[in-house]
Design an enzyme around this catalytic site. Structure first.
Site, PDB file in Angstrom:
ATOM      1  CD  GLU A  22      -1.278  -1.889  14.068  1.00 38.14           C
ATOM      2  OE1 GLU A  22      -0.476  -1.251  13.362  1.00 38.14           O
ATOM      3  OE2 GLU A  22      -0.934  -2.786  14.874  1.00 38.14           O
ATOM      4  CE1 TYR A  54       7.977   0.355 -15.362  1.00 43.54           C
ATOM      5  CE2 TYR A  54      10.059  -0.562 -16.103  1.00 43.54           C
ATOM      6  CZ  TYR A  54       9.045   0.375 -16.234  1.00 43.54           C
ATOM      7  OH  TYR A  54       9.098   1.302 -17.222  1.00 43.54           O
ATOM      8  CB  VAL A  73       6.397  -3.993   9.100  1.00 40.05           C
ATOM      9  CG1 VAL A  73       6.962  -3.372   7.845  1.00 40.05           C
ATOM     10  CG2 VAL A  73       5.192  -3.203   9.577  1.00 40.05           C
ATOM     11  CD  GLU A  74       9.817  -6.363  11.763  1.00 39.14           C
ATOM     12  OE1 GLU A  74      10.434  -5.668  12.581  1.00 39.14           O
ATOM     13  OE2 GLU A  74       8.564  -6.460  11.767  1.00 39.14           O
ATOM     14  CE  LYS A  99       1.660  -0.684  11.162  1.00 33.78           C
ATOM     15  NZ  LYS A  99       1.778  -1.858  12.040  1.00 33.78           N
TER      16      LYS A  99
END
Length: 120
Positions: A22, A54, A73-74, A99
């Site tokens: 990954e 934004y 991912v956290e 993901k």
């Protein structure tokens, strides 16, 4: 009750993940961000400097996703939330990291992690 500014589907290629392949090959990530912001000053002045830009935020979020890899991912979601809360006008941020190419052995549509962070 604060107003809400949302960015949905910000997309970038990142090298985040637990497994070496990954981090080497990278994969697609999508990010949704919802900000709690009082927009009354901007509505009255009609001036971008009175609200969250934004467009600029989207570029910085994509920069985090495509930048330095993390294993979880956290962790990525927390870094994005911290970035959002750097703007003092943002009272709270909800961040969802998608993901869709996660390495799993069963069919699936998406994997997401959603966190909510607020000023303390």
């Amino acid at each position: 009750m604060p107003d809400r500014i949302e960015l949905r589907g910000l997309t970038a290629r990142g090298r985040h993940g637990w497994f070496p392949h990954e981090r080497e090959n990278g994969q697609l990530f999508r990010v949704d961000v919802a900000l709690s912001v009082d927009t009354r000053a901007a509505a009255e002045s009609d001036d971008l400097t009175d609200t969250v830009d934004y467009g600029s935020l989207a570029e910085r979020v994509v920069g985090l996703v495509s930048g330095e890899p993390v294993r979880l991912v956290e962790t990525l979601a927390q870094r994005i939330a911290d970035l959002c809360l750097d703007d003092p006008r943002v009272e709270a941020a909800e961040v969802t990291v998608h993901k869709p190419e996660a390495p799993m052995t069963v069919p699936f549509d998406d994997v997401t992690v959603t966190i909510r962070r607020a000023r303390t």
